[in-house]
Design an enzyme around this catalytic site. Structure first.
Site, PDB file in Angstrom:
ATOM      1  N   ASN A   9       0.748  -1.280  -0.077  1.00 58.94           N
ATOM      2  CA  ASN A   9      -0.168  -0.080   0.123  1.00 58.94           C
ATOM      3  C   ASN A   9       0.917   1.456  -0.213  1.00 58.94           C
ATOM      4  O   ASN A   9       0.361   2.386  -0.576  1.00 58.94           O
ATOM      5  CB  ASN A   9      -0.830   0.036   1.316  1.00 58.94           C
ATOM      6  N   TYR A  63       3.593   9.792 -11.042  1.00 56.38           N
ATOM      7  CA  TYR A  63       2.719   9.033 -10.085  1.00 56.38           C
ATOM      8  C   TYR A  63       2.026   8.120 -11.157  1.00 56.38           C
ATOM      9  O   TYR A  63       1.611   7.016 -10.908  1.00 56.38           O
ATOM     10  CB  TYR A  63       1.924   9.693  -9.481  1.00 56.38           C
TER      11      TYR A  63
HETATM   12  P1  NAI Z   1      -1.153   8.444   2.963  1.00 55.85           P
HETATM   13  O1  NAI Z   1      -0.197   9.423   2.650  1.00 55.85           O
HETATM   14  O2  NAI Z   1      -2.140   8.734   4.102  1.00 55.85           O
HETATM   15  O3  NAI Z   1      -0.489   7.157   3.003  1.00 55.85           O
HETATM   16  C1  NAI Z   1       0.695   6.836   2.475  1.00 55.85           C
HETATM   17  C2  NAI Z   1       1.541   5.997   3.328  1.00 55.85           C
HETATM   18  O4  NAI Z   1       2.717   5.619   2.691  1.00 55.85           O
HETATM   19  C3  NAI Z   1       1.909   6.710   4.744  1.00 55.85           C
HETATM   20  O5  NAI Z   1       1.931   6.308   5.808  1.00 55.85           O
HETATM   21  C4  NAI Z   1       3.372   7.086   4.407  1.00 55.85           C
HETATM   22  O6  NAI Z   1       4.332   7.055   5.610  1.00 55.85           O
HETATM   23  C5  NAI Z   1       3.943   5.650   3.690  1.00 55.85           C
HETATM   24  N1  NAI Z   1       5.051   5.620   2.968  1.00 55.85           N
HETATM   25  C6  NAI Z   1       5.537   6.607   2.020  1.00 55.85           C
HETATM   26  N2  NAI Z   1       6.902   6.497   1.755  1.00 55.85           N
HETATM   27  C7  NAI Z   1       7.021   5.159   2.274  1.00 55.85           C
HETATM   28  C8  NAI Z   1       8.400   4.248   2.233  1.00 55.85           C
HETATM   29  N3  NAI Z   1       9.262   4.702   1.482  1.00 55.85           N
HETATM   30  N4  NAI Z   1       8.221   3.125   3.042  1.00 55.85           N
HETATM   31  C9  NAI Z   1       7.166   2.968   3.712  1.00 55.85           C
HETATM   32  N5  NAI Z   1       6.179   3.682   3.766  1.00 55.85           N
HETATM   33  C10 NAI Z   1       6.019   4.888   3.045  1.00 55.85           C
HETATM   34  O7  NAI Z   1      -2.035   8.352   1.670  1.00 55.85           O
HETATM   35  P2  NAI Z   1      -3.072   7.283   1.291  1.00 55.85           P
HETATM   36  O8  NAI Z   1      -3.885   7.672   0.500  1.00 55.85           O
HETATM   37  O9  NAI Z   1      -3.323   6.575   2.297  1.00 55.85           O
HETATM   38  O10 NAI Z   1      -2.292   6.245   0.186  1.00 55.85           O
HETATM   39  C11 NAI Z   1      -1.993   4.819   0.484  1.00 55.85           C
HETATM   40  C12 NAI Z   1      -1.915   4.221  -0.932  1.00 55.85           C
HETATM   41  O11 NAI Z   1      -3.278   4.450  -1.715  1.00 55.85           O
HETATM   42  C13 NAI Z   1      -0.701   4.858  -1.900  1.00 55.85           C
HETATM   43  O12 NAI Z   1      -0.303   4.071  -2.661  1.00 55.85           O
HETATM   44  C14 NAI Z   1      -1.795   5.883  -2.765  1.00 55.85           C
HETATM   45  O13 NAI Z   1      -1.032   6.165  -4.066  1.00 55.85           O
HETATM   46  C15 NAI Z   1      -3.050   5.120  -2.939  1.00 55.85           C
HETATM   47  N6  NAI Z   1      -4.059   5.859  -3.352  1.00 55.85           N
HETATM   48  C16 NAI Z   1      -4.737   6.665  -2.586  1.00 55.85           C
HETATM   49  C17 NAI Z   1      -5.761   7.163  -3.168  1.00 55.85           C
HETATM   50  C18 NAI Z   1      -6.452   8.393  -2.303  1.00 55.85           C
HETATM   51  O14 NAI Z   1      -7.389   9.103  -3.218  1.00 55.85           O
HETATM   52  N7  NAI Z   1      -6.133   8.426  -1.191  1.00 55.85           N
HETATM   53  C19 NAI Z   1      -6.390   7.005  -4.539  1.00 55.85           C
HETATM   54  C20 NAI Z   1      -5.651   5.976  -5.303  1.00 55.85           C
HETATM   55  C21 NAI Z   1      -4.641   5.316  -4.734  1.00 55.85           C
HETATM   56  C1  BGC Z   2      -4.462  10.090  -5.980  1.00 55.37           C
HETATM   57  C2  BGC Z   2      -5.258  11.309  -5.205  1.00 55.37           C
HETATM   58  C3  BGC Z   2      -6.294  11.412  -6.326  1.00 55.37           C
HETATM   59  C4  BGC Z   2      -6.981  10.011  -6.649  1.00 55.37           C
HETATM   60  C5  BGC Z   2      -8.088  10.606  -7.798  1.00 55.37           C
HETATM   61  C6  BGC Z   2      -5.017   8.801  -6.098  1.00 55.37           C
HETATM   62  O1  BGC Z   2      -4.469   7.892  -6.755  1.00 55.37           O
HETATM   63  O2  BGC Z   2      -3.291   9.763  -4.880  1.00 55.37           O
HETATM   64  O3  BGC Z   2      -4.461  12.276  -5.094  1.00 55.37           O
HETATM   65  O4  BGC Z   2      -7.328  11.997  -5.395  1.00 55.37           O
HETATM   66  O5  BGC Z   2      -6.049   9.305  -7.294  1.00 55.37           O
HETATM   67  O6  BGC Z   2      -7.598  11.241  -8.693  1.00 55.37           O
END
Ligand code: NAI
Ligand code: BGC
Length: 266
Positions: free
Chosen positions: A92, A164
């Site tokens: 994740n 990204y």
């Molecule tokens: P977030 O920023 O809360 O979580 C990302 C986590 O990854 C953080 O806890 C961060 O410390 C950790 N991280 C970053 N670099 C790291 C590393 N080198 N080693 C270990 N951990 C690391 O954001 P979110 O939204 O929870 O993101 C989680 C996943 O979901 C990501 O892969 C993101 O691309 C994906 N995602 C999120 C969306 C959204 O709308 N929130 C939509 C689509 C995908």
């Molecule tokens: C991105 C978010 C964005 C979502 C929809 C995710 O992959 O991390 O920033 O809101 O896609 O565009």
């Protein structure tokens, strides 16, 4: 339908915050032992573990940078030491480092590719090695399940975010190729591809009324997602209820993939 995950073990990378945290809490609620991995925010990781243990679940907290091979090996060793086996990896961890294409530095490009793509490769490779060694061992019909956290941007091009989108596009082929290669070992590999979900990564896109209004033009279902939406899907893909699903990308996005602009024209 019985999502029975009792006694199984999951590593969830980047689970001190956001979607990882929600998945860790959700999987623990279904009876899984959980490894909470964090990069730098120990306090938030400890808080996730506390929420789990207060609800009667089991969790350990392990610092590791998913883009570093030695850290990833240490993360999986900590899981083996604590629980003795592994059933699910939720790859994740991820980040954004946004810039206009012509302004994007090599450092910004590398940072995102290293964590969002190479980090998934390193964690998935380690998980597949463990699953192959273990084989089908009684906890589940499969030898193990890998769930890659991808994005609608494995399909939707995204101006201002080429690093990204390239990483997530890479995750799609990484996931499908792994699924093809590992199916004979009874290892299932799937991706969750979320649209806009309320976390820190996209706070600027939902934290003001104006931003939210603009964002919702891209979401036909009329709301942004919550961590729990993703956690529910994660539990489904982790469980034997989805035993015949491998190599699939499940978009969970309130319709963001449906060319929302065409509601008003075309
Ligand atoms: P977030 O920023 O809360 O979580 C990302 C986590 O990854 C953080 O806890 C961060 O410390 C950790 N991280 C970053 N670099 C790291 C590393 N080198 N080693 C270990 N951990 C690391 O954001 P979110 O939204 O929870 O993101 C989680 C996943 O979901 C990501 O892969 C993101 O691309 C994906 N995602 C999120 C969306 C959204 O709308 N929130 C939509 C689509 C995908
Ligand atoms: C991105 C978010 C964005 C979502 C929809 C995710 O992959 O991390 O920033 O809101 O896609 O565009």
């Amino acid at each position: 339908m019985n999502i029975d995950l009792a006694g199984q073990t999951a590593i969830v990378t980047g689970s001190s915050t956001g979607l990882g945290r929600a998945c860790a809490i959700g999987l623990a609620a279904e009876g899984m032992n959980v490894v909470i991995n964090y990069h730098s925010s120990k306090e938030e990781a400890d808080d996730t573990a506390e929420v789990i243990s207060e609800a009667g679940g089991r969790a350990i907290v392990v610092q590791a940078d998913v883009s570093k091979e030695d850290d990833v090996a240490r993360l999986f060793q900590a899981c083996a030491d604590a629980y003795g086996h592994l059933d699910v990896l939720v790859a994740n961890a991820g980040l954004q480092a946004d810039a206009a294409f012509t302004e994007m530095t090599l450092a910004e490009w590398n940072r995102v590719i290293n964590v969002d793509l190479t980090g998934q490769f390193l964690c998935c490779r380690e998980a597949a090695r463990v699953f192959r060694r273990q084989g089908v061992h009684g906890h589940s019909k499969s030898a193990g399940k890998i769930i890659c956290m991808s994005s609608v941007h494995d399909e939707i091009p995204w101006a201002g975010h080429v690093n990204y989108a390239a990483a997530k596009g890479g995750v799609k082929m990484l996931m499908e190729s792994m699924a093809q290669e590992l199916a004979a070992d009874k290892i299932r590999v799937n991706a969750i591809s979320p649209g806009a979900i309320r976390t820190d990564i996209n706070k600027a896109a939902w934290s003001t009324e104006q931003a939210m209004e603009k964002l919702l033009q891209l979401v036909p279902y009329g709301r942004i997602g919550e961590g729990e939406d993703i956690a529910n899907l994660c539990a489904f893909l982790a469980s034997d209820v989805s035993d015949y699903i491998t190599g699939a990308t499940i978009y969970i996005d309130g319709g963001m993939m449906l060319y929302p602009g065409f509601r008003f024209g075309g």
